[in-house]
Design an enzyme around this catalytic site. Sequence first.
Site, PDB file in Angstrom:
ATOM      1  N   THR A   1       0.714  -1.123  -0.092  1.00 13.07           N
ATOM      2  CA  THR A   1      -0.078  -0.166  -0.145  1.00 13.07           C
ATOM      3  C   THR A   1       0.823   1.165  -0.087  1.00 13.07           C
ATOM      4  OG1 THR A   1      -1.784   1.203   0.694  1.00 13.07           O
ATOM      5  CG2 THR A   1      -0.534  -0.415   2.275  1.00 13.07           C
TER       6      THR A   1
ATOM      7  N   ASP B   1      -0.400   3.720   0.708  1.00  2.20           N
ATOM      8  CA  ASP B   1      -0.163   4.301   2.762  1.00  2.20           C
ATOM      9  C   ASP B   1       0.450   4.475   3.131  1.00  2.20           C
ATOM     10  OD1 ASP B   1      -2.321   6.042   1.314  1.00  2.20           O
ATOM     11  OD2 ASP B   1      -3.684   4.269   1.649  1.00  2.20           O
TER      12      ASP B   1
ATOM     13  N   MET C   1      -2.372  11.895  -0.969  1.00  4.46           N
ATOM     14  CA  MET C   1      -3.192  10.789  -1.311  1.00  4.46           C
ATOM     15  C   MET C   1      -3.336  10.697   0.962  1.00  4.46           C
ATOM     16  SD  MET C   1      -3.128   8.113  -4.033  1.00  4.46           S
ATOM     17  CE  MET C   1      -4.280   8.589  -5.378  1.00  4.46           C
ATOM     18  N   GLY C   2      -3.773   9.575   1.384  1.00  5.17           N
ATOM     19  CA  GLY C   2      -3.774   8.984   2.675  1.00  5.17           C
ATOM     20  C   GLY C   2      -5.114   9.553   3.363  1.00  5.17           C
TER      21      GLY C   2
ATOM     22  N   GLU D   1      -5.161  14.609   2.181  1.00  5.63           N
ATOM     23  CA  GLU D   1      -6.760  14.100   1.241  1.00  5.63           C
ATOM     24  C   GLU D   1      -7.404  13.825   2.526  1.00  5.63           C
ATOM     25  OE1 GLU D   1      -7.436  10.314  -0.761  1.00  5.63           O
ATOM     26  OE2 GLU D   1      -6.160   9.739  -0.048  1.00  5.63           O
TER      27      GLU D   1
ATOM     28  N   GLN E   1       0.385   9.787  -8.085  1.00  6.56           N
ATOM     29  CA  GLN E   1       1.115   9.228  -7.097  1.00  6.56           C
ATOM     30  C   GLN E   1       1.471   7.470  -7.017  1.00  6.56           C
ATOM     31  OE1 GLN E   1      -0.182  11.484  -3.491  1.00  6.56           O
ATOM     32  NE2 GLN E   1      -1.832  12.198  -4.364  1.00  6.56           N
ATOM     33  N   ARG E   2       0.475   7.013  -7.512  1.00  8.39           N
ATOM     34  CA  ARG E   2       1.126   5.426  -6.653  1.00  8.39           C
ATOM     35  C   ARG E   2       0.428   4.480  -7.857  1.00  8.39           C
ATOM     36  NH1 ARG E   2      -6.099   4.008  -6.403  1.00  8.39           N
ATOM     37  NH2 ARG E   2      -5.938   3.872  -8.898  1.00  8.39           N
TER      38      ARG E   2
END
Lengths: 413, 413
Positions: free
Chosen positions: A148, A150, A194-195, A251, A306-307
């Site tokens: 992930t 994250d 993100m997150g 986010e 980002q991913r």
Amino acid sequence: MNQQKNNAVVGQSGGPTSAINATLAGVIRGAAKAHGEGKIGTLYGMRHGIEGLLSEEMVDLLDIFREESDLDTLALTPAAALGSCRKKLKPFREDETVYRRLFEIFEKYDIHFFFYIGGNDSMDTVAKLSAYAATVRYPLTVVGVPKTIDNDLAGTDHTPGFGSAAKYIAATMREILSDTAVYTVRAVTIVEIMGRDAGWLTAAAALPGLSGGRAPDLLYFPERPFDKNAFLSSVNAAFEKHPNVVVAISEGARYADGTYVGASAQSGATDAFGHQYLAGAGKVLEHIVREEIGCKVRSVELNLPQRCAAHLASRTDIEESLRIGAAAVSAAVRGESGVIMSFERLSDEPYRTDIRAERVDGVANAVRTLPDAFINAAGNGVTDACLRYLAPLIRGEVEPKYEDGMPVHFVLP
Amino acid sequence: MNQQKNNAVVGQSGGPTSAINATLAGVIRGAAKAHGEGKIGTLYGMRHGIEGLLSEEMVDLLDIFREESDLDTLALTPAAALGSCRKKLKPFREDETVYRRLFEIFEKYDIHFFFYIGGNDSMDTVAKLSAYAATVRYPLTVVGVPKTIDNDLAGTDHTPGFGSAAKYIAATMREILSDTAVYTVRAVTIVEIMGRDAGWLTAAAALPGLSGGRAPDLLYFPERPFDKNAFLSSVNAAFEKHPNVVVAISEGARYADGTYVGASAQSGATDAFGHQYLAGAGKVLEHIVREEIGCKVRSVELNLPQRCAAHLASRTDIEESLRIGAAAVSAAVRGESGVIMSFERLSDEPYRTDIRAERVDGVANAVRTLPDAFINAAGNGVTDACLRYLAPLIRGEVEPKYEDGMPVHFVLP
């Protein structure tokens, strides 16, 4: 289909990352070695996670990846080459239907090893399949490999995929800092990162400050309540230092009452039909600055790159993802089941890690947030301890193949 | 300050790009050579364009850049190392004040060469300063070097900076296409791309289709009116082929009546106080899809990285930017004034260009849009002729230095 015995199956699940295919490449390398030693028949790849497995959509990965160079390309291809799904299994004591079907398929294909690369929901699947196998006494070795961007999984120092996302954010933040510095007019630039539940990725936005470089002025994480007045005071204080103020916000940043700063986050981005204009946390801060300070302001949502910006993946992350994939196969052939693979950090400098197999029951469904020691007292920045933790994870560059000026991706036939 | 004679000054103006510092590095290399030949005293750099020049904020660039390695770093640093401004000069017949002040400074520093790297407004400045110098009979050689990611300047095959932005868009689009392909659920992904007046950058989103790769399904440009019903039909038609539809739209896309699709574009992003939530063209399309089709939908605004992701710059663009900067100095020392440097394309394959000096009067303030031959009949895609034009501009990768896992940027002392 292949008629070999004692086979394995691997799947990818959850949101894509830049490193999930490197983990898959590691599993394939590990399986090829185990196959050579007579410990595994072949390695099936399930398309779109267990959703595809349920309809027997499988490919023979040892057959497809006979060339090492294809595995090298796979390792630097973003997203999930096998496809992904977002299926969460019900407890088998509530509904056994899906479990029965899956184990029919395992029997039909003589599958005794199950590898699942994914996030929290996928580790939940690992735990449930492992428990069900024991209940029905079917010999199935179940090993999860985390992924992930994250970095919010418990039981591991960090997750494969996080380092590449963090590197993308750090490098892009440095580029944005250079871009915003050119004018003398007061301006605020807000970068939404993100997150949803944890601020790890937003913390990575501070990395340009290493070695004395300029870093964003303010960072806002889900771990600390967002206060509008404190934010405005901090922006005005930053203007005392320079005309170009740069802010990063998760986010998932929330007000003290728990509501999300981002209106879209609040109502759920994909199921919020009928909302005229959804706005994320960055847009909301842009609006606050425009209304309350009245200076030039712009918000940037880093969004999907980002991913998936694999061309800028962290070499550390890709190499670790390859290693942890291969280690999952080693753990399986030595009989470990119901485990997820994890990293233990032995030292920051020089950076050294060990790979271990942890019991999955203790870690699935637990969210790991930024520890207090990583966030500054004002709640709007990171500590040196945080930078020491992050720094090694983004080190090193990859060298993807380029064709026509664009990175080459592996596409499953 | 330097006491040399027959000096030159260079400035950067307008929006940053990934290549504007490469052009500056080219001017510095050219000036160092001319200095060695006794043709130029020194090269001053004005901070923040003519705004900084007016307050005599200048640095001695030949003194600062004595190391070649610093010029190499400069060439791969995004944004404007000298700083930028957005000042447009009034005609001197209306107001001579600024002109008088500038020429006082030229006299004081014995400046006889003026190089300006910028977009349309900057070329307008070049034309006006050149005309004024002739009027007051001050010997000033004025040479403009174009830069804009938008590629919308007349009189040149393409602009320095465009190739790097196009490469960033093409590579990122390929990464997004891989990312969006992992699920089987119907989904639309909308990517908003820069370009207020011309669709050149959005056209670059089609480049992943070269060599048989997957490309976005639909592209929308400012050059063709956007029709909501035609858009919805096209999305539904694309769903017949695959579940993951990808759309690229220019920020400057307009309806047939001339209003912008993006509400923020319509009201002006920076001066639109009081608007609750501003939305760009991508967000508006996201809303249309959610309301009218009801499937999963996401919009991505590529935003600032399009103009500052120098780590992914096009080698072709950076090398050409270095060359055109040096060529500007050569043109100046051989006496060409009131000109802008331009590229003439000699052939697509092999790609070959010549650098020329064009009279600035004919090209300043003219906007060059996508020609009809580059847009398909339906107005929602590009032609092979367009791809042939674009392909060479994004070729080749640069090798920036990395420190701590992030690209190193040159910061002016």
